[in-house]
Design an enzyme around this catalytic site. Structure first.
Site, PDB file in Angstrom:
ATOM      1  CE  LYS A 292     -13.333  -3.392   0.351  1.00 35.68           C
ATOM      2  NZ  LYS A 292     -12.655  -3.338   1.655  1.00 35.68           N
TER       3      LYS A 292
ATOM      4  CE  LYS B  45      -4.500  -1.337   1.661  1.00 36.75           C
ATOM      5  NZ  LYS B  45      -5.545  -1.175   2.649  1.00 36.75           N
TER       6      LYS B  45
ATOM      7  CE  LYS C 238      -5.391  -7.692  -2.025  1.00 36.51           C
ATOM      8  NZ  LYS C 238      -5.085  -7.542  -0.679  1.00 36.51           N
TER       9      LYS C 238
END
Ligand code: TYM
Length: 347
Positions: free
Chosen positions: A202, A116, A199
């Protein structure tokens, strides 16, 4: 002393929008399946969400959306607890204590933080860094014994166990249980429809990468039609070894095909072997049509009920979260009392 429980589930989903098929198959659907055997606490983790910027109005909307997804998928909010994290101060309080228990070296190993933060490491919030400590607090504030999640949360749950063990050892008391992850089903890691090595998430900038729980039938059809596949026919059960393990060459060379097959198996509650047996030798055009019908059949009613709850029954939804928050706070209070006593906080 707070009571010791045997079968208590805690799990959470971030209200960051774009709830997708991975969230459903990896987590939410399993919540519904486990609710008969466990006492469950399902949280909308709004405090986790703000570790990256969230527009305040959207955060409220997305919080209701996650709560609606739990209920629409079939969680019974009377029997179990559904609430949003920020209502129960025990999460933040225990999170702080865990900031003082977890070691920097442990957090430095967290792959989700690395993914992230990326190259932006110096500029992300400090909250993003200590995110896994708050997650441990979520679970341990209720002494939860089991945590159903997708595979991507495994490392965070190992950290939760490390924190529980260190706390118990440091303070010489068995306050916390050693929590078990429950990673279940044929789709514990649903991949992007555009890139089988990433993956489904969102935050992927491409809407085509994910099927959301609110997509209508036409959108689902379009996304599956455009999903990356390959020109070869589908393989048979020969790609599975004796123990059901998938041939490594197939896994490496046709990750998008494998992903679509896994999604089909999970949605239809079958094994991968069953699906392979039926589609051996067929092309993607037929398979994609069937997958579309299946996805629409399974997700359509849930999406419709989510929309109904969010638009027509918002006060019911808000009532569930408020009531859930009160019940959760009552469960966490004696645990926090026990923790404060162990730590030596004068009260
Ligand atoms: P979040 O909001 O990213 O995802 C919610 C749940 O969905 C699962 N999931 C997936 N499963 C399969 N394939 C995918 N592509 C996929 N993407 C997401 C996640 O594993 C998760 O179960 N840190 C957590 C939220 C959290 C939590 C907790 C979970 C906070 N506190 C305590 C359990 C217990 C998260 O970011 O989930």
């Amino acid at each position: 002393m707070s009571e010791t429980v045997q079968n208590r589930i805690f799990s959470g989903v971030q209200p960051t929008g774009n709830l997708h098929l991975g969230n459903y198959l990896g987590a939410i659907r399993n919540f519904v399946r486990l609710q008969d055997d466990y006492e469950c606490i399902f949280c909308v983790v709004d405090m986790h969400a703000i570790t990256v910027w969230q527009d305040p109005k959207e955060l409220i909307h997305n919080t209701r959306e996650v709560a609606a997804s739990y209920i629409a998928a079939g969680v019974d909010p009377k029997k179990h607890i559904i609430f949003n994290q920020s209502r129960v101060s025990a999460h933040a309080e225990l999170g702080w204590i865990f900031n003082c228990v977890a070691r920097i070296g442990w957090l430095n190993r967290m792959t989700q933080f690395k993914d992230k933060a990326g190259k932006n490491r110096e500029k992300v919030s400090t909250g993003l860094y200590v995110y896994p400590n708050l997650m441990a607090a979520d679970i341990l504030a209720y002494k939860a014994t089991h945590v159903p999640v997708g595979e991507d949360q495994k490392q965070h749950l190992e950290l939760t166990r490390d924190i529980a063990m260190k706390f118990n050892t440091d303070f010489g008391r068995e306050v916390f249980p050693i929590t078990e992850p429950l990673i279940m089903g044929a789709a514990t890691r649903v991949m992007s429809l555009r890139d089988g090595s990433k993956k489904m998430s969102k935050s992927d900038p491409s809407d085509l990468s994910r099927i959301t729980m609110l997509d209508d039938a036409d959108t689902v059809a379009k996304k599956i039609r455009k999903a990356v596949s390959d020109p070869n026919p589908l393989p048979g059960a020969g790609i599975l070894g004796d123990n059901g393990e998938i041939d490594s060459e197939f896994r490496q060379e046709r990750p998008e095909a494998l992903n679509l097959l896994n999604i089909y198996a999970a949605l239809n509650d079958e094994t991968l072997g069953d699906v392979l047996g039926r589609y051996e030798g067929k092309g993607f055009a037929d398979f994609k049509k069937d997958l579309t019908d299946l996805a629409v059949e399974k997700l359509g009613p849930i999406g419709a009920e989510m929309k109904r709850l969010m638009v027509d029954d918002r006060s019911y939804l808000d009532g569930i979260l408020k009531d859930g928050g009160e019940r959760a706070a009552a469960l966490a209070k004696p645990v926090l009392d026990e923790v404060y006593d162990a730590v030596g906080f004068l009260r």
